[in-house]
Design a protein around this motif. Structure first.
Motif: not given
Length: 124
Positions: A15-31
């Motif tokens: 559970f502690s390793f899972q909580s360290c898995l974060v979502s990172r932005c590779k590219r924001p939505q571009i309009i």
């Protein structure tokens, strides 16, 4: 009883390793919009990244994210975006920007490129 404690320890560790898995932005939505630099009219079917512009010149690139295992105290990486703009008969161009700590942007991040003007290739 010893195996029970080992099992509990293993579950807590997972559970502690899972909580360290974060979502990172590779590219924001571009309009934005693609326009001809001379006529000031929208350009349709202009390839922007993996999409094409509509008849009014509007384009939208979807947000891209990745998951990263991180530990307490680690900062988000810089975010560098470089998306090509190509249209036959026009000079190629790119959407470029960089944001320090941009990889830490929350889901739903948006970059408005506003209006991008591209030039026709001069023929003699």
């Amino acid at each position: 009883m010893k195996t029970f404690y080992k099992f509990i320890f293993l579950v807590l560790l997972c559970f502690s390793f899972q909580s360290c898995l974060v979502s990172r932005c590779k590219r924001p939505q571009i309009i934005g919009y693609i326009y001809d630099s001379e006529t000031r009219k929208p350009i349709d079917n202009c390839k922007v990244g993996e999409t094409v512009s509509q008849s009014n010149g509007y384009f939208s690139l979807k947000e891209e994210r990745y998951r990263q295992l991180t530990f307490l105290g680690f900062e988000a990486p810089n975010l560098a975006v470089n998306e090509p703009i190509n249209k036959e008969g026009y000079e190629p161009q790119q959407i470029q920007f960089m944001q320090p700590f941009g990889g830490g942007l929350k889901r739903g991040a948006l970059h408005n490129s506003d209006t991008i003007f591209i030039k026709k290739i001069k023929t003699n």
